[in-house]
Write a protein that holds these residues in place. Structure first.
Motif, PDB file in Angstrom:
ATOM      1  N   UNK A  80      37.244  23.022  35.173  1.00 26.62           N
ATOM      2  CA  UNK A  80      38.175  22.614  34.120  1.00 26.62           C
ATOM      3  C   UNK A  80      39.308  23.599  33.901  1.00 26.62           C
ATOM      4  N   UNK A  81      40.403  23.087  33.354  1.00 22.00           N
ATOM      5  CA  UNK A  81      41.552  23.894  32.968  1.00 22.00           C
ATOM      6  C   UNK A  81      41.262  24.590  31.635  1.00 22.00           C
ATOM      7  N   UNK A  82      42.288  25.261  31.085  1.00 15.70           N
ATOM      8  CA  UNK A  82      42.224  25.774  29.724  1.00 15.70           C
ATOM      9  C   UNK A  82      41.174  26.824  29.503  1.00 15.70           C
ATOM     10  N   UNK A  83      40.295  26.579  28.548  1.00  9.21           N
ATOM     11  CA  UNK A  83      39.309  27.566  28.113  1.00  9.21           C
ATOM     12  C   UNK A  83      38.222  27.818  29.142  1.00  9.21           C
ATOM     13  N   UNK A  84      38.145  27.032  30.202  1.00  4.63           N
ATOM     14  CA  UNK A  84      37.250  27.375  31.307  1.00  4.63           C
ATOM     15  C   UNK A  84      38.003  28.097  32.402  1.00  4.63           C
ATOM     16  N   UNK A  85      39.207  27.663  32.711  1.00  6.18           N
ATOM     17  CA  UNK A  85      39.955  28.274  33.801  1.00  6.18           C
ATOM     18  C   UNK A  85      40.300  29.728  33.502  1.00  6.18           C
ATOM     19  N   UNK A  86      40.620  30.031  32.254  1.00  7.91           N
ATOM     20  CA  UNK A  86      40.974  31.415  31.906  1.00  7.91           C
ATOM     21  C   UNK A  86      39.832  32.383  32.242  1.00  7.91           C
ATOM     22  N   UNK A  87      38.587  32.140  31.812  1.00  2.96           N
ATOM     23  CA  UNK A  87      37.529  33.079  32.221  1.00  2.96           C
ATOM     24  C   UNK A  87      37.280  33.104  33.719  1.00  2.96           C
ATOM     25  N   UNK A  88      37.538  32.008  34.422  1.00  5.28           N
ATOM     26  CA  UNK A  88      37.445  32.032  35.887  1.00  5.28           C
ATOM     27  C   UNK A  88      38.464  33.013  36.458  1.00  5.28           C
ATOM     28  N   UNK A  89      39.685  32.966  35.936  1.00  5.48           N
ATOM     29  CA  UNK A  89      40.729  33.879  36.398  1.00  5.48           C
ATOM     30  C   UNK A  89      40.409  35.327  36.038  1.00  5.48           C
ATOM     31  N   UNK A  90      39.842  35.530  34.857  1.00  5.81           N
ATOM     32  CA  UNK A  90      39.473  36.887  34.452  1.00  5.81           C
ATOM     33  C   UNK A  90      38.409  37.447  35.391  1.00  5.81           C
ATOM     34  N   UNK A  91      37.442  36.621  35.756  1.00  4.40           N
ATOM     35  CA  UNK A  91      36.414  37.056  36.694  1.00  4.40           C
ATOM     36  C   UNK A  91      37.046  37.406  38.037  1.00  4.40           C
ATOM     37  N   UNK A  92      37.959  36.569  38.516  1.00  2.00           N
ATOM     38  CA  UNK A  92      38.638  36.839  39.790  1.00  2.00           C
ATOM     39  C   UNK A  92      39.383  38.161  39.736  1.00  2.00           C
ATOM     40  N   UNK A  93      40.064  38.409  38.623  1.00  2.00           N
ATOM     41  CA  UNK A  93      40.820  39.658  38.480  1.00  2.00           C
ATOM     42  C   UNK A  93      39.894  40.867  38.550  1.00  2.00           C
ATOM     43  N   UNK A  94      38.753  40.774  37.898  1.00  2.00           N
ATOM     44  CA  UNK A  94      37.805  41.890  37.913  1.00  2.00           C
ATOM     45  C   UNK A  94      37.273  42.130  39.321  1.00  2.00           C
ATOM     46  N   UNK A  95      36.915  41.070  40.018  1.00  2.00           N
ATOM     47  CA  UNK A  95      36.367  41.222  41.365  1.00  2.00           C
ATOM     48  C   UNK A  95      37.380  41.861  42.304  1.00  2.00           C
ATOM     49  N   UNK A  96      38.639  41.472  42.190  1.00  2.00           N
ATOM     50  CA  UNK A  96      39.687  42.068  43.009  1.00  2.00           C
ATOM     51  C   UNK A  96      39.907  43.532  42.643  1.00  2.00           C
ATOM     52  N   UNK A  97      39.961  43.822  41.348  1.00  2.00           N
ATOM     53  CA  UNK A  97      40.272  45.168  40.890  1.00  2.00           C
ATOM     54  C   UNK A  97      39.200  46.173  41.283  1.00  2.00           C
ATOM     55  N   UNK A  98      37.959  45.707  41.378  1.00  2.00           N
ATOM     56  CA  UNK A  98      36.855  46.630  41.645  1.00  2.00           C
ATOM     57  C   UNK A  98      36.308  46.485  43.052  1.00  2.00           C
ATOM     58  N   UNK A  99      37.120  45.916  43.951  1.00  2.00           N
ATOM     59  CA  UNK A  99      36.783  45.922  45.358  1.00  2.00           C
ATOM     60  C   UNK A  99      35.601  45.082  45.760  1.00  2.00           C
ATOM     61  N   UNK A 100      35.263  44.064  44.949  1.00  2.00           N
ATOM     62  CA  UNK A 100      34.125  43.215  45.319  1.00  2.00           C
ATOM     63  C   UNK A 100      34.551  42.088  46.247  1.00  2.00           C
ATOM     64  N   UNK A 101      35.839  41.924  46.422  1.00  2.00           N
ATOM     65  CA  UNK A 101      36.395  41.041  47.437  1.00  2.00           C
ATOM     66  C   UNK A 101      37.829  41.494  47.678  1.00  2.00           C
ATOM     67  N   UNK A 102      38.385  41.112  48.813  1.00  2.00           N
ATOM     68  CA  UNK A 102      39.756  41.491  49.108  1.00  2.00           C
ATOM     69  C   UNK A 102      40.750  40.403  48.773  1.00  2.00           C
ATOM     70  N   UNK A 103      40.241  39.181  48.607  1.00  2.00           N
ATOM     71  CA  UNK A 103      41.123  38.046  48.363  1.00  2.00           C
ATOM     72  C   UNK A 103      40.322  36.961  47.679  1.00  2.00           C
ATOM     73  N   UNK A 104      40.958  36.246  46.760  1.00  2.00           N
ATOM     74  CA  UNK A 104      40.347  35.100  46.096  1.00  2.00           C
ATOM     75  C   UNK A 104      41.190  33.866  46.393  1.00  2.00           C
ATOM     76  N   UNK A 105      40.536  32.816  46.863  1.00  2.00           N
ATOM     77  CA  UNK A 105      41.186  31.514  47.049  1.00  2.00           C
ATOM     78  C   UNK A 105      40.638  30.589  45.976  1.00  2.00           C
ATOM     79  N   UNK A 106      41.507  30.186  45.073  1.00  2.00           N
ATOM     80  CA  UNK A 106      41.126  29.337  43.947  1.00  2.00           C
ATOM     81  C   UNK A 106      41.378  27.877  44.320  1.00  2.00           C
ATOM     82  N   UNK A 107      40.306  27.117  44.460  1.00  2.00           N
ATOM     83  CA  UNK A 107      40.417  25.704  44.823  1.00  2.00           C
ATOM     84  C   UNK A 107      40.536  24.862  43.550  1.00  2.00           C
ATOM     85  N   UNK A 108      41.616  24.105  43.444  1.00  2.00           N
ATOM     86  CA  UNK A 108      41.862  23.247  42.290  1.00  2.00           C
ATOM     87  C   UNK A 108      42.074  21.816  42.775  1.00  2.00           C
TER      88      UNK A 108
END
Length: 426
Positions: free
Chosen positions: A245-273
């Motif tokens: 979902x968009x909105x209040x679900x998509x925002x925490x998805x993006x926050x999780x992606x940002x954390x994973x990238x920032x802390x080296x748990x992945x090198x790239x995130x592909x967000x399928x919409x």
């Protein structure tokens, strides 16, 4: 798949069942909501009235000869189901085709002045602007200074429980948000999930979640991080995140992606919409942009997340994918070869939400104790499901958990949106 044959797919033909209620009650309610959300003219009003009559009392009709995706829908089973009652075909297919026909009714595919106008956009924007969204973003400030693993788990659970923010679900169950979520998960493979996203020693903890550097970051380092995203090795792999979902679900998805990238748990995130508006609140590329704008306009840590995500889009470490199959009325077992290759190359694919779970395991009446690994064995790479329970389909429970849920709630635990799970197949 396992050697055990799948049980029959779920239909919507049983009065009183959850699927029947969606077709008979939720879909008419959605038509009315869309009708009132825009100043549509008489022609679109007539089309919506015709769709209301057709989806409740009529039979499935073909797409027009000039429909841009007519051939695609024919490969997805349209010719097989034309002329049959909406209630007598697989529920997953019937639901998906309803939203395709709703877009036709409002002129989304054009040509005309309403071409490309998302009929659900007012609901999505209202949710983004709601006080609850701002309150949830403010919580990010309280995570500052917490241990990295604690922040990671908080953001993972934020993404998981964000799945309760489902506009279509709330349209048909107005009491949904009033019911308290049950804290304990019915299945929790989060440790396995983290094991599939190991921290890269080179980049671990280089940045705080607020985006403030804790070490120097040169242009050379930035390039190295992106250029070494080969899909292998700790922190250099690709994570596919299949959004719901968009909105209040998509925002925490993006926050999780940002954390994973920032802390080296992945090198790239592909967000399928989704490639077009779907299931009321399913995320599209436009919804991703709206969510990023919401974050960058916020205060405190939320704004820092937003700026970092915006930069990640610009440098390619976060990309958006809108594959046509994302809106297909079929399980992921039927995915095309190009999508299969993408998932096969990923270190991990995280599948969000109830609809995507139904597509992942197959929308069938599985015994709840059927192993999740068996029904996802076809998937071309490691896969994780983050889902709150809002439909009957469920796999991967142990017998004791199922018995306790039934004893406490009957079968309501399957559809009430108060329980959640994290399941992983390595």
């Amino acid at each position: 798949m396992s050697d055990t044959p799948a049980p029959p797919v779920i239909l919507g033909d049983e009065p009183g069942s959850f699927p029947h209620g969606v077709l008979a009650e939720r879909h008419p309610a959605i038509i009315q909501q869309v009708r009132e959300a825009f100043p549509y003219g008489p022609g679109i009003h007539r089309s919506l009235d015709a769709l209301l009559d057709n989806c409740t009392k009529g039979v499935i009709e073909p797409l027009s000869a000039d429909a841009p995706d007519r051939d695609r829908w024919r490969t997805w089973g349209l010719d097989t189901y034309v002329g049959r009652s909406w209630f007598d075909v697989p529920w997953l297919w019937s639901e998906s085709y309803f939203y395709r026909q709703l877009l036709d009714a409002v002129g989304y595919f054009g040509p005309g002045p309403w071409q490309g106008i998302d009929p659900f956009r007012p609901f999505k924007l209202a949710e983004l602007d709601a006080p609850e969204t701002d309150e949830e973003l403010a919580v990010l400030d309280t995570l500052e200074g917490r241990p990295v693993d604690e922040r990671a788990n908080a953001l993972l659970h934020g993404s998981l429980w964000g799945n309760r923010a489902d506009l279509g679900f709330r349209l048909s169950d107005v009491e949904a948000e009033k019911r308290a979520a049950v804290t304990g998960l019915v299945a929790d493979d989060s440790e396995t999930l983290w094991s599939l996203l190991p921290v890269a020693d080179t980049y671990a903890d280089r940045y705080t979640d607020a985006g403030t550097e804790t070490g120097s970051r040169t242009g050379t380092e930035t390039g190295t991080r992106a250029d070494t995203d080969t899909g292998t090795g700790a922190g250099t792999g690709t994570l596919c995140l299949v959004a719901d979902n968009a909105g209040r679900e998509l925002i925490p998805d993006l926050l999780l992606a940002a954390h994973l990238l920032a802390h080296g748990r992945c090198g790239r995130v592909v967000l399928h919409v989704k490639p077009y508006p779907y299931y009321v609140s399913d995320a599209t590329t436009a919804d991703v942009v709206d969510a990023l704008r919401k974050l960058t306009a916020a205060r405190g840590a939320a704004a820092d997340f937003g700026r970092r995500l915006w930069a990640a889009m610009a440098d390619g470490t976060l990309t958006v994918r809108a594959h046509p199959f994302s809106a297909a009325p079929l399980p992921y077992a039927a995915m095309p070869d190009d999508l299969r290759a993408e998932f096969a190359a990923a270190s991990l694919t995280i599948v969000k939400g109830d609809l995507n779970y139904r597509r992942l395991v197959g929308d069938s009446r599985w015994r709840p104790t059927t192993p999740f690994a068996d029904v996802t064995a076809y998937f071309p790479g490691p896969v994780a499901a983050l889902r709150t329970l809002k439909s009957d389909v469920i796999t991967g429970l142990d017998a004791g958990t199922e018995a306790a849920l039934v004893a406490a709630e009957g079968q309501r635990w399957r559809t009430g949106g108060t329980h959640a799970l994290i399941q992983v197949r390595e």
